[in-house]
Write an enzyme that holds these catalytic residues in place. Structure first.
Site, PDB file in Angstrom:
ATOM      1  N   LYS A 125      -9.755 -10.467  33.827  1.00 50.55           N
ATOM      2  CA  LYS A 125     -10.699  -9.745  34.690  1.00 50.55           C
ATOM      3  C   LYS A 125     -10.136  -9.599  36.108  1.00 50.55           C
ATOM      4  O   LYS A 125     -10.108  -8.500  36.674  1.00 50.55           O
ATOM      5  CB  LYS A 125     -12.045 -10.471  34.726  1.00 50.55           C
ATOM      6  N   ARG A 145     -18.130 -14.804  38.284  1.00 50.50           N
ATOM      7  CA  ARG A 145     -17.845 -14.562  36.865  1.00 50.50           C
ATOM      8  C   ARG A 145     -16.570 -15.294  36.440  1.00 50.50           C
ATOM      9  O   ARG A 145     -15.660 -15.489  37.232  1.00 50.50           O
ATOM     10  CB  ARG A 145     -17.637 -13.061  36.604  1.00 50.50           C
ATOM     11  N   GLY A 181     -18.637 -12.916  26.454  1.00 50.73           N
ATOM     12  CA  GLY A 181     -19.890 -13.632  26.251  1.00 50.73           C
ATOM     13  C   GLY A 181     -19.756 -15.127  26.068  1.00 50.73           C
ATOM     14  O   GLY A 181     -20.756 -15.832  25.915  1.00 50.73           O
ATOM     15  N   MET A 203     -18.322 -17.423  28.201  1.00 44.92           N
ATOM     16  CA  MET A 203     -18.426 -18.243  29.411  1.00 44.92           C
ATOM     17  C   MET A 203     -19.496 -17.678  30.343  1.00 44.92           C
ATOM     18  O   MET A 203     -20.078 -16.627  30.084  1.00 44.92           O
ATOM     19  CB  MET A 203     -17.071 -18.352  30.084  1.00 44.92           C
ATOM     20  N   ARG A 210     -10.772  -3.699  30.521  1.00 50.41           N
ATOM     21  CA  ARG A 210      -9.933  -4.571  29.690  1.00 50.41           C
ATOM     22  C   ARG A 210      -9.633  -3.834  28.399  1.00 50.41           C
ATOM     23  O   ARG A 210     -10.361  -2.904  28.032  1.00 50.41           O
ATOM     24  CB  ARG A 210     -10.636  -5.905  29.403  1.00 50.41           C
ATOM     25  N   HIS A 248      -7.958 -26.549  -2.013  1.00 56.93           N
ATOM     26  CA  HIS A 248      -7.782 -25.878  -3.307  1.00 56.93           C
ATOM     27  C   HIS A 248      -8.636 -24.617  -3.376  1.00 56.93           C
ATOM     28  O   HIS A 248      -8.168 -23.537  -3.752  1.00 56.93           O
ATOM     29  CB  HIS A 248      -8.157 -26.840  -4.451  1.00 56.93           C
ATOM     30  N   SER A 253      13.243 -22.059  -2.398  1.00 55.50           N
ATOM     31  CA  SER A 253      11.939 -21.534  -1.974  1.00 55.50           C
ATOM     32  C   SER A 253      11.170 -22.703  -1.372  1.00 55.50           C
ATOM     33  O   SER A 253      10.977 -23.726  -2.030  1.00 55.50           O
ATOM     34  CB  SER A 253      11.175 -20.959  -3.162  1.00 55.50           C
ATOM     35  N   CYS A 285       7.180 -19.853  -0.220  1.00 53.05           N
ATOM     36  CA  CYS A 285       6.083 -19.474  -1.126  1.00 53.05           C
ATOM     37  C   CYS A 285       4.800 -20.249  -0.846  1.00 53.05           C
ATOM     38  O   CYS A 285       3.804 -20.071  -1.542  1.00 53.05           O
ATOM     39  CB  CYS A 285       6.499 -19.665  -2.582  1.00 53.05           C
ATOM     40  N   TYR A 333      12.828 -13.848   2.486  1.00 49.87           N
ATOM     41  CA  TYR A 333      11.510 -13.314   2.143  1.00 49.87           C
ATOM     42  C   TYR A 333      10.425 -14.346   2.391  1.00 49.87           C
ATOM     43  O   TYR A 333      10.693 -15.547   2.517  1.00 49.87           O
ATOM     44  CB  TYR A 333      11.466 -12.853   0.673  1.00 49.87           C
TER      45      TYR A 333
END
Length: 903
Positions: A42, A112, A121, A123, A366, A482, A790, A857, A877
């Site tokens: 801000k 502020r 919203g 603080m 913002r 799980h 992996s 993985c 990967y």
């Protein structure tokens, strides 16, 4: 930043920044948009707007650094801060021509918060600060509007007593409503000056009565209280929750912005509003916002009065006047300013404005929050408008937000009754009837019912019920429990770890907040927020549009990391292919064993007294496994498929209750006592570190022989059709090179035997999952027998940190909130510890075997921050759940661009 050091009376040394208060006003600002870390979002943007010649009420920002000093001083504003604040206030007085605390022409200010990351919203804010019994009279005279002055004082007392003094603001609200009822007023604006004077006195009496403190009359006492309250609000429960949700570090702190007040509640020539330079919901290039005439800013966001659309087009649909029609001159200025701001920041802006006596003032700009759909559209449109490049579009998109697009979501307009809130473990919005057992879930689904499986926690035995359910709810477990991991793999909505709900399996009930819900009652889960609602809440189906496809193509051009999927079923594999997966990085073969047509054959194998009996049971499983693998190979059509051989301990496959034991004994004609004894003998105190993974194959090699044969036979069938493939056979839980050497040999012998029988040749790889610290630090020796590594980062995190992911959820939150861990290490990889093992193993493995293929993985393969780390390590990967594939593609592209920037 220059600093100086002082020593307090207690002997503590404090390093004081030489500059920590920054002034802003037209042509005289000490900050800019690049100073967000110091000024907060801000403050930085207020300073930037003044330098752009945009009308901003003068003020000053106390830097974020002071937030840390505030907490170091025990939640008090250090005395050395005050002189700089007083000096800055004098500069504001000079610009405005009013004096703070003056009884004839008072300067009022707003106080502020403003962190470097937007936390709308979360603080506290205080408006109209500086009013008291004397200055209110001065404001009445100087504004020639007594009603406005006393209404501002009434609002100030309500806000200040709540935020600073800890007053229960509802008591003042009730007093206000009682007066309106007594006078038969509909709106606050109906209150007369006498009514407002009466309320002010009543409010101050109530504050004294409820807090034991007199409402402060001195303007500077009010100011110090307000500044402290804003710093305090950085650590309120709601702010902490928001920070944890959005990974905002507690150390960042908030700035405090003190700004001269401008008033939208001075009559019909005044107004206040909030607007977006594009539609934040759809991304449409249309000015979008709301305003209220004769109102202050909180009136727009609080919903006390219904705001009106800003533009004529939007207002016509609602049948109300627009700002464009009511105040055409101010509206015209606003349009000019919003276009200037969007062009300057090159992003959609969220702006706040006030019109005081027909003069427009900007209070904030913002980068606007937006839905994932809007983010994609805005990015694509801005590329076409030449506002941003393709690389910039990728860098500004949040990969995690794509989750919103890939699952049904709850209709934001629907009525909802919140029952509880847990962890948003797997996104989507679903409703269904409560069931408490996997068996009921399957049975009810077969009857055509939609069900939510409610469990204290899930285990692999629940898989059939999890598949049958619309969504999964647990009272225990974390984001990688799980339930969470399996649900994400299936693209199924899941709310986990909701400890406030009490589940009673015997009574078949779940209790929360006075509600007692029974089997068959309907609930709705929001896997995006972790909320649970009573009854059915309407959902909206996902639609992937051309913007999504375009961004994915751009991401694919940029990224270096390949993206595979974790998939055990044809449905998962096809879903992942549709989302752009480049192969399967993990097929967990044990998940194929839990089907009703297979589980008894697995149990016969476990109960076998001899190798011959075991092989007989395994022979029943062989054709089933072969068919499974064939389906996956067909769907992946030449892309790599990594199949992990059996990993979990055998006890997970046997029945546990007396009823289940007796039923199984009857079905497979086995002695009940012997079965009970066998089940007991399989129990392990710490199964995660027990007889599982490669250890099973060292003891019972025939298990892996059957699985390898099934893979080889399935591959042979595919090769015979003229297609190419290179299956990757992964051996889990290797700790030593000798284990892999032995089991690689077993694998090679079996594959070559099948190739000879089938008279076919195909290439294949044999590798291992690195999930134990010993494997990571001896990776050079292990690589001698591996074609690929992996990383199973779920188990590697558990074994490296000594944490059980299913139990650690009880205390990990405290570890994160207290700063011991920056993030939950099961969600985002612990770069220093576990990450070092990944880096070390990769470097050692490739030194020993150049060109070694290396991937991930574990669930970290779908986490954007973890993907950034894996990209820096140079992995080939990542592999993740099907519904996280687009997230990983975008995250991998961002990681490549960020990596390029660093170099």
């Amino acid at each position: 930043m220059h600093t100086q050091t002082t020593t307090s009376n207690s002997g503590t040394k404090t390093t004081i920044p030489q500059k920590f208060v920054y002034f802003f006003a037209a042509g005289d600002s000490e900050g800019n948009a690049g100073m967000k870390n110091i000024l907060g979002g801000k403050g930085a943007n207020l300073a930037e707007m003044t330098s752009l010649g945009i009308p901003v009420p003068p003020g000053f920002t106390i830097s974020t650094e002071i937030c840390a000093h505030f907490y170091e001083a025990g939640g008090k504003l250090p005395e050395w801060v005050r002189p700089s604040v007083l000096e800055a206030m004098k500069k504001v007085e000079g610009k405005i021509g009013k004096k703070f605390g003056d009884i004839s022409n008072p300067l009022l200010v707003s106080v502020r918060s403003g962190a470097r990351a937007s936390m709308p919203g979360m603080m506290d804010t205080i408006l109209n600060l500086g009013l008291n019994d004397q200055t209110v009279e001065g404001l009445a005279k100087s504004s020639n509007n007594p009603r406005f002055a006393w209404d501002s004082y009434r609002r100030f007392i309500q806000m200040y007593s709540d935020v600073v003094m800890g007053m229960n603001s509802s008591l003042l609200e009730v007093t206000l409503e009682d007066l309106k009822d007594e006078k038969k007023y509909k709106l606050d604006t109906d209150l007369t000056v006498d009514d407002l004077k009466h309320l002010v006195k009543k409010f101050k009496d109530l504050v004294q009565q409820m807090t034991g403190r007199t409402f402060p009359n001195d303007a500077y006492e009010q100011l110090w209280g307000a500044i402290s309250a804003v710093f305090h609000s950085w650590n309120t429960p709601r702010a902490i929750t928001y920070r944890e949700l959005h990974n905002i570090p507690a150390a960042w702190g908030t700035a405090v912005n003190i700004q001269s007040m401008v008033f939208g509640n001075m009559g019909d020539d005044s107004a206040t509003g909030v607007a977006f330079t594009r539609d934040p919901s759809t991304g449409e290039k249309a000015f979008y916002g709301e305003f209220l005439i004769n109102a202050q800013g909180e009136d727009v966001v609080a919903g006390i009065r219904t705001p009106q659309p800003i533009t004529k087009v939007a207002a016509a649909k609602a049948g109300v006047p627009s700002l464009e029609e009511a105040m055409p001159e101010a509206y015209g200025q606003l349009v000019t300013i919003y276009k200037k701001l969007e062009g300057h920041y090159r992003d959609m802006q969220d702006i706040e404005f006030t019109i005081e006596k027909n003069k427009l003032w900007m209070l904030q700009t913002r980068n606007g929050k937006r839905t994932a759909k809007a983010a994609l559209k805005i990015a694509c449109d801005m590329i076409d408008e030449k506002l941003i490049t393709e690389d910039e579009a990728i860098l500004r998109l949040d990969p995690s937000s794509l989750d919103q697009l890939l699952h049904p979501t709850l209709d934001p307009k629907a009525q909802k009754t919140v029952l509880a809130k847990g962890l948003p473990a797997s996104p989507g919005g679903v409703h269904g009837q409560i069931v408490f057992t996997p068996e009921d879930a399957v049975e009810w689904k077969d009857l055509g019912k939609k069900v939510i499986l409610v469990r204290i926690e899930t285990s692999p035995e629940d898989i059939a019920g999890m598949i049958a359910a619309q969504g999964i709810f647990t009272t225990r477990g974390g984001m990688t429990s799980h339930a969470a991991v399996v649900a994400r793999g299936m693209g199924k909505c899941c709310v986990a770890g909701c400890g406030e709900v009490e589940v009673d399996y015997n009574q078949q009930t779940m209790k929360v907040k006075g509600y007692v819900l029974k089997k068959g009652d309907v609930i709705t889960l929001d896997g995006g927020t972790g909320e649970v609602f009573l009854g059915e809440v309407k959902t909206i189906e996902p639609k992937l549009d051309s913007d999504f496809e375009r961004i994915m193509k751009i991401a694919d051009k940029v990224r270096k990391l390949k993206v595979r999927t974790n998939a055990d079923t044809p449905k998962d594999a096809q879903t992942a292919r549709n989302f752009g997966a480049e192969g399967i990085g993990l097929c967990r073969t044990e998940h194929m064993f839990f089907g009703a047509d297979r589980i008894d054959a697995v149990r016969e194998m476990i109960l076998a007294e001899s190798k011959q009996e075991r092989e007989k049971a395994l022979a029943k499983l062989l054709p089933m496994q072969r068919t499974d693998f064939q389906e996956l190979f067909k769907i992946m059509d030449g892309l790599p498929v990594t199949i992990r051989l059996l990993d979990p301990p055998l006890h997970e496959f046997v029945p546990h209750t007396e009823k289940e034991i007796q039923e199984l004994a009857g079905r497979i004609k086995y002695d009940v006592d012997k079965l009970r004894s066998k089940v007991k003998s399989l129990h392990e105190f710490n199964p995660m570190l027990g007889h599982r993974g490669c250890r099973l194959a060292i003891t019972y090699p025939e298990i892996y022989q059957m699985q390898v044969r099934a893979i080889a036979e399935a591959a042979s069938e595919i090769v015979k059709t003229g297609k190419k493939l290179v299956p990757e056979i992964m051996i889990p839980l290797i700790a030593t090179d000798k284990e892999l050497e032995l089991l690689r040999s077993l694998t090679v012998v079996e594959v070559e035997k099948v190739q000879k029988e089938q008279n076919v040749k195909f290439d294949y790889l044999v590798g291992t999952m690195i999930e134990l610290p010993r494997a990571a630090v001896t990776a050079d020796a292990i690589a001698d027998h591996a074609d690929f590594f992996s990383f199973g980062t779920n188990d590697l995190t558990q074994t490296a940190l000594g944490l059980s992911r299913d139990d650690a959820g009880r205390f990990l939150g405290s570890y994160v909130s207290s700063g011991i861990f920056a993030r939950d290490p099961f969600v985002t990889i612990d770069k220093v510890g576990v990450g070092s093992l990944v880096r070390t193993a990769t470097e050692m493995g490739r030194r020993s075997k150049p060109g070694l293929k290396v991937g991930v993985c574990g669930e970290h393969g779908g986490d954007p921050d973890s993907i950034e780390f894996f990209n820096s390590v140079g992995l080939d990967y990542v592999s993740c759940s099907p519904f996280r594939v687009p997230i990983a593609r975008l995250a991998a592209a961002r990681a490549a661009l960020l990596g390029k920037k660093l170099h």
